[in-house]
Structure formats: structure tokens, C-alpha cells
Design a protein around this motif. Structure first.
Motif, short mmCIF file in Angstrom:
data_model
loop_
_atom_site.label_atom_id
_atom_site.label_comp_id
_atom_site.label_asym_id
_atom_site.label_seq_id
_atom_site.Cartn_x
_atom_site.Cartn_y
_atom_site.Cartn_z
N LYS A 42 37.45 -81.95 93.22
CA LYS A 42 37.97 -82.41 91.93
C LYS A 42 37.46 -81.53 90.79
CE LYS A 42 38.68 -87.17 93.41
NZ LYS A 42 38.26 -88.57 93.33
N ARG A 43 36.21 -81.14 90.86
CA ARG A 43 35.67 -80.24 89.84
C ARG A 43 36.38 -78.88 89.89
NH1 ARG A 43 30.36 -81.15 87.71
NH2 ARG A 43 29.54 -83.19 88.30
N THR A 44 36.68 -78.44 91.10
CA THR A 44 37.39 -77.17 91.27
C THR A 44 38.78 -77.24 90.65
OG1 THR A 44 36.18 -76.69 93.31
CG2 THR A 44 38.24 -75.49 92.95
N MET A 45 39.47 -78.34 90.87
CA MET A 45 40.82 -78.51 90.33
C MET A 45 40.80 -78.56 88.81
SD MET A 45 42.38 -81.20 93.13
CE MET A 45 44.07 -81.15 92.50
N VAL A 98 40.78 -86.31 76.87
CA VAL A 98 39.48 -87.00 76.82
C VAL A 98 38.86 -87.06 78.20
CG1 VAL A 98 38.40 -89.25 76.42
CG2 VAL A 98 40.03 -88.33 74.75
N SER A 99 39.69 -87.28 79.22
CA SER A 99 39.18 -87.44 80.59
C SER A 99 38.43 -86.22 81.07
CB SER A 99 40.35 -87.73 81.54
OG SER A 99 41.05 -88.89 81.15
N PHE A 100 38.95 -85.04 80.77
CA PHE A 100 38.29 -83.81 81.22
C PHE A 100 36.86 -83.72 80.67
CE2 PHE A 100 42.76 -81.84 81.34
CZ PHE A 100 42.90 -82.11 82.69
N GLU A 101 36.69 -84.20 79.43
CA GLU A 101 35.37 -84.09 78.79
C GLU A 101 34.45 -85.24 79.16
OE1 GLU A 101 34.63 -81.38 77.27
OE2 GLU A 101 36.67 -80.61 77.42
N PHE A 102 35.01 -86.46 79.33
CA PHE A 102 34.19 -87.64 79.55
C PHE A 102 33.78 -87.85 81.00
CE2 PHE A 102 35.04 -90.55 75.64
CZ PHE A 102 34.70 -89.50 74.82
N ARG A 103 34.53 -87.25 81.93
CA ARG A 103 34.33 -87.55 83.35
C ARG A 103 32.89 -87.38 83.81
NH1 ARG A 103 34.05 -85.00 88.30
NH2 ARG A 103 35.13 -86.11 90.01
N ASP A 104 32.25 -86.34 83.35
CA ASP A 104 30.90 -86.02 83.85
C ASP A 104 29.79 -86.40 82.87
OD1 ASP A 104 31.86 -84.87 86.25
OD2 ASP A 104 32.39 -83.04 85.16
N GLN A 105 30.13 -87.19 81.85
CA GLN A 105 29.12 -87.54 80.86
C GLN A 105 28.11 -88.56 81.37
OE1 GLN A 105 28.75 -85.98 77.85
NE2 GLN A 105 30.35 -84.65 78.69
N ILE A 106 28.56 -89.43 82.28
CA ILE A 106 27.67 -90.45 82.86
C ILE A 106 27.76 -90.34 84.38
CG2 ILE A 106 27.25 -92.93 83.13
CD1 ILE A 106 28.39 -93.35 80.35
N LYS A 107 26.61 -90.32 85.04
CA LYS A 107 26.58 -90.21 86.51
C LYS A 107 26.73 -91.61 87.11
CE LYS A 107 25.97 -85.82 86.22
NZ LYS A 107 27.09 -84.90 86.54
N SER A 108 27.96 -92.05 87.19
CA SER A 108 28.25 -93.37 87.74
C SER A 108 29.58 -93.29 88.49
CB SER A 108 28.35 -94.41 86.63
OG SER A 108 28.99 -95.59 87.08
N TRP A 111 32.38 -95.07 86.56
CA TRP A 111 32.78 -94.28 85.38
C TRP A 111 33.67 -93.10 85.81
CZ3 TRP A 111 32.03 -94.30 80.07
CH2 TRP A 111 32.21 -93.09 79.40
N THR A 112 33.26 -92.40 86.85
CA THR A 112 34.02 -91.25 87.32
C THR A 112 35.40 -91.66 87.80
OG1 THR A 112 31.96 -90.14 87.98
CG2 THR A 112 34.02 -89.30 88.93
N ARG A 113 35.49 -92.80 88.51
CA ARG A 113 36.78 -93.26 89.01
C ARG A 113 37.75 -93.57 87.87
NH1 ARG A 113 33.70 -95.97 92.95
NH2 ARG A 113 33.71 -97.88 91.69
N VAL A 114 37.23 -94.14 86.80
CA VAL A 114 38.08 -94.47 85.65
C VAL A 114 38.72 -93.20 85.08
CG1 VAL A 114 38.05 -95.26 83.24
CG2 VAL A 114 36.90 -96.60 85.00
N TRP A 115 37.91 -92.18 84.88
CA TRP A 115 38.43 -90.95 84.27
C TRP A 115 39.24 -90.12 85.25
CZ3 TRP A 115 38.80 -91.60 79.49
CH2 TRP A 115 37.83 -92.33 78.78
N ASP A 116 38.94 -90.23 86.54
CA ASP A 116 39.78 -89.58 87.54
C ASP A 116 41.18 -90.18 87.53
OD1 ASP A 116 37.83 -87.82 88.36
OD2 ASP A 116 37.29 -88.93 90.17
N THR A 117 41.25 -91.49 87.42
CA THR A 117 42.55 -92.17 87.32
C THR A 117 43.27 -91.75 86.06
OG1 THR A 117 41.69 -94.08 88.54
CG2 THR A 117 43.71 -94.41 87.26
N ALA A 118 42.52 -91.62 84.97
CA ALA A 118 43.12 -91.23 83.69
C ALA A 118 43.68 -89.81 83.75
CB ALA A 118 42.08 -91.34 82.58
N ILE A 119 43.02 -88.92 84.49
CA ILE A 119 43.54 -87.56 84.64
C ILE A 119 44.89 -87.60 85.33
CG2 ILE A 119 43.19 -85.37 85.86
CD1 ILE A 119 40.18 -85.70 85.30
#
Length: 339
Positions: A42-45, A98-108, A111-119
Motif C-alpha cells: 500500500k505504501r508502494t502504491m 487528506v487520506s494520503f497525509e493522514f494515513r501514517d500519522q497514527i500507528k493504529s 486508523w489506517t483502515r479508515v484512511w485506506d478506505t477513504a483512498i
């Protein structure tokens, strides 16, 4: 008439450039939950489109700005008639950015699933709704002589509109897959190659279906029948689509991606050529339709703007060509945080 025709062509050209540039990152985002098997994938994409996606959206602003400046009445009626889908597109684009920037802000994980869905949502929804919107424009929008839209969002979600949405999603998804073939390697690239090979025949079926449906649902072919030489636009698009398959078989990914660019360009101008000189046809009465010849800005305005466009658009294209060449290498871990 020459000025208005020139601006009609430029209007179509800017939309085509937008679909070509932002289309591949819509495609990557749509493929994101299906090809991203783990966090590294996902980070690669994300890194594959990270340095480019926001610059690509300049063309959306440019296309909207040109509509406003060159065809102000068209802008007013178009953006009021298509207000709901355009607002949904806008919100989706904001959420994606926003998702691209927020995804890695919190190690949870949550949290990651929410922003992955948003992408995914922020990529799939614009691709679908742009297709729905333009298919409805091809068919005609139900607005009256006062420019008032006489329908709802569901009016736009008709079979032909949805066929256009599916076509756009497939065009962009294949476009994005080919970009990932360029910028990734290893297992992720192999999965992407298999995906591209599956998507191509599905896209062919969708394209043929849409072309056939356009004969019955729209008046696009009137111009083609009046000027048979215009069928070269369709021939060009078909050749580009076939070239994608040939280059996929040869694993020539840059050539396949450029063939995809040509396919999207041709598909856009298939509709633009069919519409001319109407920019925004009414399905209620042809007399209500908005035309490049009758609903443009003053000749002086068009002349001044043409000078500006002829200077700055090539500069922007040149910059983007340079940016794409810089970021055409395979993604590495150093790129993960470069977006």
C-alpha cells in the motif's frame, strides 16, 4: 465562429488532459484495496502516485476555469444542473488528498483502515461520477429555457449514464494498473500485470457496449454521419486500445501506458466531436441547448484568453513531462515518505 470553435476544441482538450493525468491515480486508488496485500504494498502504491496526483488536479481547475471564462452561461447551467455529482466529486477529492497525509500519522490498525478506505472511495467515486456526468451530457440534460434543471440525482443514474461511469472506471483502472507496472516490481508488479491482462478485455466489452448504446441514446453520431472523416477519431481510439494489448503482451509498460493515454484522449474526443457545437445539450428541447457559437464570451475576451493559454499551457505540459520523467523510476523505500 473560428474563435468559438477553437475554444470548444481547447475545452475538450483540457478535459482530455485531466482524464489522462488524474485518471491513472484514480485507477491506482481504485485498485488500492485489491492489490495492496500488506502495508508495504500500500505504501508502494501511494508512493507511485504521491509526487504527481496533486499536480494532475491542476487540469481540473483549468478545465473548470476555461468553462467559466469562455462559456459563462454554460458554466452556470452545467454546475447548477450537475451540482450534486460535482459536489460529491469535490468531497471525494478532498477526502482522498487528506487520506494520503493522514494515513501514517497514527500507528493504529483501525486508523489506517479508515484512511485506506477513504483512498479507495476518494478515487472510485470521482472516476464513476465523471463518467456518469459526461455520459448524461452526451445524452442531454433535462434543463429548461431558464437553465433550470428539472431532475434529481437519480435522473442522472440512468442506464446510459451508468454505462459511461463503468467505462470511465475501467479506463482509469487499466491506466492506473499500467502505471503501477512501470513503477513497481516484485510480487506487486506481477499481480498488477495479471490485473491489467484481465481488465483489458473487460474494457473492450464496456467500450463496445457504450458505443452501441450511444447510437440509440444520443445524437453523437449525427456529426459523424454528416462528416464521415470524423470516424477517424473512433478508428484512432480503437487502434490505441488494441495497442495497449499488444504492448501488455510484450511487457513494454511505458508504451502500453502511452497507448492508454491515447485511448483516453480518443474516447474523450469521441464525445466532444459528437457534441459540437453544443457544449451542454438539453434533452427537453434542442432550442434550450447551450452552444459554443451562441453562449460564449465576447470575441475580445476569447482573444485575450487565447493568448494566455497559448503561452502558459505548453509551459505546464512541459513541466509535467519533466516531473513524470523524474518520477518514472521504480518505487523504493525512500519514496514512501516523499508524497
Amino acid at each position: 465562429m473560428v474563435l468559438q470553435s477553437t475554444w470548444f476544441f481547447l475545452w475538450g482538450l483540457l478535459w482530455a488532459i485531466f482524464f489522462i493525468t488524474d485518471g491513472f491515480d484514480f485507477g491506482v486508488g481504485t485498485l488500492y484495496p485489491f492489490l495492496g496485500k500488506n502495508d508495504t504494498d500500500k505504501r508502494t502504491m501511494i508512493a507511485a502516485i504521491g509526487p504527481l496526483w496533486d499536480g494532475n488536479e491542476v487540469w481540473l481547475i483549468t478545465a473548470g476555469g476555461v468553462t467559466f471564462a469562455a462559456f459563462p452561461k454554460v458554466y452556470a447551467v452545467m454546475f447548477s444542473s450537475l451540482y450534486t455529482p460535482l459536489m460529491l466529486i469535490l468531497f471525494a477529492l478532498i477526502i482522498r488528498g487528506v487520506s494520503f497525509e493522514f494515513r501514517d500519522q497514527i500507528k493504529s490498525p483501525a486508523w489506517t483502515r479508515v484512511w485506506d478506505t477513504a483512498i479507495f472511495v476518494g478515487s472510485f467515486v470521482p472516476a464513476l461520477l465523471f463518467g456518469v456526468a459526461f455520459a448524461n451530457i452526451f445524452m442531454g440534460i433535462p434543463f429548461n429555457g431558464d437553465g433550470v434543471y428539472e431532475g434529481t440525482l437519480l435522473t442522472l443514474l440512468n442506464p446510459y449514464g451508468l454505462a459511461g461511469g463503468v467505462l470511465f472506471v475501467l479506463l482509469f483502472t487499466l491506466h492506473g494498473a499500467l502505471w503501477l507496472c512501470i513503477r513497481t516490481d516484485g510480487d506487486l508488479q506481477q499481480r498488477t500485470i495479471r490485473t491489467a491482462r484481465i481488465l483489458w478485455p473487460v474494457l473492450v466489452v464496456a467500450a463496445v457496449t457504450f458505443l452501441g448504446a450511444s447510437w440509440f441514446a444520443t445524437d453523437l453520431y449525427n456529426n459523424y454521419l454528416a462528416q464521415p472523416a470524423l470516424f477517424l477519431v473512433i478508428v484512432f481510439t480503437v487502434i490505441a486500445l488494441l495497442a495497449i494489448r499488444i504492448f501488455i503482451a510484450r511487457e513494454a509498460w511505458f508504451k502500453a501506458w502511452f497507448a492508454s493515454c491515447a485511448t483516453i484522449f480518443g474516447a474523450t474526443f469521441y464525445g466532444i466531436v459528437g457534441l459540437f457545437p453544443n457544449l451542454f445539450p438539453s434533452s427537453l428541447d434542442a432550442a434550450f441547448s447551450l452552444s459554443a457559437f451562441t453562449d460564449s464570451s465576447s470575441p475580445l475576451t476569447l482573444k485575450i484568453m487565447l493568448g494566455v493559454v497559448l503561452i502558459f499551457i505548453p509551459l505546464v505540459i512541459g513541466y509535467q513531462v519533466w516531473a513524470y520523467s523524474v518520477f518514472s523510476h521504480k518505487v523504493t523505500e525512500e519514496d514512501f515518505y516523499a508524497h
